[in-house]
Write an enzyme that holds these catalytic residues in place. Sequence first.
Site, PDB file in Angstrom:
ATOM      1  N   HIS A 194       0.817  -1.116  -0.096  1.00  0.00           N
ATOM      2  CA  HIS A 194       0.149   0.020  -0.023  1.00  0.00           C
ATOM      3  C   HIS A 194       0.847   1.371   0.106  1.00  0.00           C
ATOM      4  CE1 HIS A 194      -4.015  -2.038   1.610  1.00  0.00           C
ATOM      5  NE2 HIS A 194      -3.448  -2.597   0.537  1.00  0.00           N
ATOM      6  N   TYR A 246      -9.618   5.277   7.072  1.00  0.00           N
ATOM      7  CA  TYR A 246      -9.708   5.439   8.332  1.00  0.00           C
ATOM      8  C   TYR A 246     -10.879   6.531   8.391  1.00  0.00           C
ATOM      9  CZ  TYR A 246      -5.275   3.676  10.051  1.00  0.00           C
ATOM     10  OH  TYR A 246      -4.281   2.593  10.370  1.00  0.00           O
ATOM     11  N   PRO A 282      -4.761   0.375  18.792  1.00  0.00           N
ATOM     12  CA  PRO A 282      -4.362  -0.174  17.343  1.00  0.00           C
ATOM     13  C   PRO A 282      -4.563   0.911  16.385  1.00  0.00           C
ATOM     14  CG  PRO A 282      -6.564  -1.010  18.077  1.00  0.00           C
ATOM     15  CD  PRO A 282      -6.151  -0.220  19.550  1.00  0.00           C
ATOM     16  N   LYS A 292       0.746  -0.149  15.119  1.00  0.00           N
ATOM     17  CA  LYS A 292       2.091  -0.200  15.589  1.00  0.00           C
ATOM     18  C   LYS A 292       2.443  -1.341  16.446  1.00  0.00           C
ATOM     19  CE  LYS A 292       3.160   3.238  13.551  1.00  0.00           C
ATOM     20  NZ  LYS A 292       3.944   3.079  12.040  1.00  0.00           N
ATOM     21  N   TYR A 307       3.770   6.439  10.161  1.00  0.00           N
ATOM     22  CA  TYR A 307       2.910   5.490   9.668  1.00  0.00           C
ATOM     23  C   TYR A 307       3.693   4.422   9.029  1.00  0.00           C
ATOM     24  CZ  TYR A 307      -1.292   2.971   8.682  1.00  0.00           C
ATOM     25  OH  TYR A 307      -2.522   1.904   8.788  1.00  0.00           O
TER      26      TYR A 307
HETATM   27  P1  RFL Z   1       1.984 -11.491  21.145  1.00  0.00           P
HETATM   28  O1  RFL Z   1       1.675 -11.751  19.888  1.00  0.00           O
HETATM   29  O2  RFL Z   1       0.810 -11.463  22.296  1.00  0.00           O
HETATM   30  O3  RFL Z   1       2.944 -12.867  21.803  1.00  0.00           O
HETATM   31  C1  RFL Z   1       3.114 -13.226  23.013  1.00  0.00           C
HETATM   32  C2  RFL Z   1       3.118 -14.757  23.031  1.00  0.00           C
HETATM   33  O4  RFL Z   1       3.578 -15.509  24.131  1.00  0.00           O
HETATM   34  C3  RFL Z   1       2.558 -16.582  24.556  1.00  0.00           C
HETATM   35  N1  RFL Z   1       2.499 -16.430  26.207  1.00  0.00           N
HETATM   36  C4  RFL Z   1       3.279 -17.300  26.724  1.00  0.00           C
HETATM   37  N2  RFL Z   1       4.175 -18.130  26.503  1.00  0.00           N
HETATM   38  C5  RFL Z   1       4.856 -19.036  27.439  1.00  0.00           C
HETATM   39  N3  RFL Z   1       4.284 -18.885  28.731  1.00  0.00           N
HETATM   40  C6  RFL Z   1       3.681 -17.977  29.095  1.00  0.00           C
HETATM   41  N4  RFL Z   1       3.345 -17.776  30.194  1.00  0.00           N
HETATM   42  C7  RFL Z   1       2.740 -16.934  28.119  1.00  0.00           C
HETATM   43  N5  RFL Z   1       1.975 -16.207  28.146  1.00  0.00           N
HETATM   44  C8  RFL Z   1       1.769 -15.792  26.782  1.00  0.00           C
HETATM   45  C9  RFL Z   1       1.338 -16.106  23.903  1.00  0.00           C
HETATM   46  O5  RFL Z   1       0.730 -17.239  23.630  1.00  0.00           O
HETATM   47  C10 RFL Z   1       1.882 -15.558  22.605  1.00  0.00           C
HETATM   48  O6  RFL Z   1       2.047 -16.436  21.487  1.00  0.00           O
HETATM   49  O7  RFL Z   1       3.071 -10.471  21.725  1.00  0.00           O
HETATM   50  P2  RFL Z   1       4.336  -9.980  20.776  1.00  0.00           P
HETATM   51  O8  RFL Z   1       5.070 -11.065  20.241  1.00  0.00           O
HETATM   52  O9  RFL Z   1       4.838  -8.772  21.688  1.00  0.00           O
HETATM   53  O10 RFL Z   1       3.514  -9.026  19.297  1.00  0.00           O
HETATM   54  C11 RFL Z   1       2.717  -7.999  19.770  1.00  0.00           C
HETATM   55  C12 RFL Z   1       1.680  -7.952  18.695  1.00  0.00           C
HETATM   56  O11 RFL Z   1       0.965  -9.287  18.843  1.00  0.00           O
HETATM   57  C13 RFL Z   1       0.710  -7.045  19.067  1.00  0.00           C
HETATM   58  O12 RFL Z   1       1.293  -5.631  19.395  1.00  0.00           O
HETATM   59  C14 RFL Z   1      -0.297  -6.547  17.698  1.00  0.00           C
HETATM   60  O13 RFL Z   1      -1.215  -7.647  17.382  1.00  0.00           O
HETATM   61  C15 RFL Z   1      -1.049  -5.260  17.722  1.00  0.00           C
HETATM   62  N6  RFL Z   1      -1.796  -4.810  16.707  1.00  0.00           N
HETATM   63  C16 RFL Z   1      -1.724  -4.462  15.526  1.00  0.00           C
HETATM   64  N7  RFL Z   1      -0.131  -4.223  15.456  1.00  0.00           N
HETATM   65  C17 RFL Z   1       0.558  -3.518  14.380  1.00  0.00           C
HETATM   66  O14 RFL Z   1       1.804  -3.490  14.357  1.00  0.00           O
HETATM   67  N8  RFL Z   1      -0.302  -3.306  13.172  1.00  0.00           N
HETATM   68  C18 RFL Z   1      -1.638  -3.541  13.291  1.00  0.00           C
HETATM   69  O15 RFL Z   1      -2.396  -3.393  12.241  1.00  0.00           O
HETATM   70  C19 RFL Z   1      -2.339  -4.096  14.594  1.00  0.00           C
HETATM   71  N9  RFL Z   1      -3.406  -4.256  14.411  1.00  0.00           N
HETATM   72  C20 RFL Z   1      -3.255  -5.185  16.801  1.00  0.00           C
HETATM   73  C21 RFL Z   1      -4.120  -5.103  15.812  1.00  0.00           C
HETATM   74  C22 RFL Z   1      -3.805  -5.899  17.879  1.00  0.00           C
HETATM   75  C23 RFL Z   1      -5.178  -5.976  17.819  1.00  0.00           C
HETATM   76  N10 RFL Z   1      -5.800  -6.734  19.008  1.00  0.00           N
HETATM   77  C24 RFL Z   1      -6.303  -8.089  18.743  1.00  0.00           C
HETATM   78  C25 RFL Z   1      -5.026  -6.578  20.145  1.00  0.00           C
HETATM   79  C26 RFL Z   1      -5.412  -5.243  15.631  1.00  0.00           C
HETATM   80  C27 RFL Z   1      -6.040  -5.732  16.808  1.00  0.00           C
HETATM   81  C28 RFL Z   1      -7.404  -5.961  16.778  1.00  0.00           C
HETATM   82  C1  PHB Z   2      -5.780  -4.129  10.275  1.00  0.00           C
HETATM   83  O1  PHB Z   2      -5.846  -4.462   8.999  1.00  0.00           O
HETATM   84  O2  PHB Z   2      -5.971  -4.966  11.160  1.00  0.00           O
HETATM   85  C2  PHB Z   2      -5.362  -2.919  10.985  1.00  0.00           C
HETATM   86  C3  PHB Z   2      -5.480  -1.809  10.044  1.00  0.00           C
HETATM   87  C4  PHB Z   2      -4.681  -0.672  10.465  1.00  0.00           C
HETATM   88  C5  PHB Z   2      -5.113  -0.209  11.875  1.00  0.00           C
HETATM   89  C6  PHB Z   2      -5.201  -1.400  12.724  1.00  0.00           C
HETATM   90  C7  PHB Z   2      -5.728  -2.829  12.358  1.00  0.00           C
HETATM   91  O3  PHB Z   2      -4.433   0.883  12.189  1.00  0.00           O
END
Ligand code: RFL
Ligand code: PHB
Length: 397
Positions: free
Chosen positions: A77, A205, A297, A301, A389
């Site tokens: 994108h 957005y 979110p 980031k 971004y």
């Molecule tokens: P994670 O991905 O939560 O991974 C942690 C791992 O540790 C495991 N765990 C354990 N393992 C052993 N012993 C324990 N006691 C444990 N407890 C937990 C878990 O099962 C898991 O596998 O953390 P990490 O690696 O720091 O990564 C962070 C990201 O996952 C998170 O910041 C993003 O998903 C946030 N986020 C977004 N980030 C972006 O950069 N771009 C996006 O577009 C974006 N969109 C989002 C998002 C998060 C969302 N939600 C659901 C919170 C959209 C959403 C809706």
């Molecule tokens: C997504 O595609 O899940 C997404 C995109 C942009 C955001 C957050 C989540 O700011």
Amino acid sequence: MTVRVERTEVAIIGAGPAGLVLAHLLARAGIDCVVLEDCSREHVESRVRAGVLEFPTVELLRELGLADRLDREAMTHRGVEFAFAGQRRRIDFEALTGKYITVYGQQEVVKDLIAAWLDRGGALHFEVADVTVRDADGTAPSVTYRAGGRSHRLDAAIVAGCDGFHGVSRASIPAGALEVADRVYPFAWLGILAEAPPTTEELIYSNHERGFALYSMRSPRVTRLYLQVTPDDAVENWPENRIWDELATRLPTGAGFDLRQGPILETAITTMRGFVASPMRHGRLFLAGDAAHIVPPTGAKGLNLAVADVVVLADAVERFLRHHDPAGLDGYSAVCLRRVWRIQRFAAWMTAMLHRFDGDDRFDRQLQLAELEQVTTSVAAATALAENYVGLPFERR
Ligand code: RFL
Ligand code: PHB
């Protein structure tokens, strides 16, 4: 009962983006590590979360040889759109920064990283239980856990707490040794994944008087859509037709935009929070990614910030283990927190500009619209948004 003892250089807790990228970075530097994950492989590979990868994140994955499938399947994108007051305005990342973002599901990244790690013979134990960090404040830390009906102890020089926001690593640090900054937002996001082809090429957005909406995608066949809802709302309150009606109201109409509907594959509600624990270290335990901080979110980031942390950590660990130089480890928290707070600022600003806050009066609303007008008309303001971004450069030696 006998305890099986194993030794490694770095014990990594968590096989999310932070833990897996760290494992690959360390392996490239010839450093031995073991990854412990409490969920099953199927579970971590199917968790639907982030979708937007920053430019530096993708460059790093390429450099590590982990981007073959991403380069074949992901969507590039070159800009993003903002919808407000009945208009659509585009911010052209490529023209403003020379960079772009990549849309590729987090679970696809996780799948690729796990497959490559296991292929190279990397150690990764799924479904481990009772993970406990021991003696982090001494020079001989370890992690104990249970797996396959046995007790295990993993001795290491360094423990990397990459276990997300609800993990055990941060919780194992004594109260008083961490300072916490926390902001809970008065709204949540309801997110759906729908089997419907995207109607536009880029994310939209939307700031609407009924609340925020986001139009995103995962592939040429799957759209990802979000609606601002109240923090106490429940998925049961949102039957499919209500979701589509609300999306149709809040997203733009006309001008090449046609909200295509399709079967909803998943619906979930995510609360919105900014959180930072500091320092991101306690003795030989180092926190990285969501274990140390989360961002709302709106700036896309969280995953990218997790990757930025482990880039700094891998470098610091290498200096320490291979060159007996503790400076990188000593500076780890401060170096990461500088970026973390810049990203918190960006995510908080995007969140404030795009959501409806209870109690907003006409004055607040006009200020939001003026902010959007400024960001989408001033080259200087648009550039500031674009450079955040697409991703600030990593701190690397
Ligand atoms: P994670 O991905 O939560 O991974 C942690 C791992 O540790 C495991 N765990 C354990 N393992 C052993 N012993 C324990 N006691 C444990 N407890 C937990 C878990 O099962 C898991 O596998 O953390 P990490 O690696 O720091 O990564 C962070 C990201 O996952 C998170 O910041 C993003 O998903 C946030 N986020 C977004 N980030 C972006 O950069 N771009 C996006 O577009 C974006 N969109 C989002 C998002 C998060 C969302 N939600 C659901 C919170 C959209 C959403 C809706
Ligand atoms: C997504 O595609 O899940 C997404 C995109 C942009 C955001 C957050 C989540 O700011």
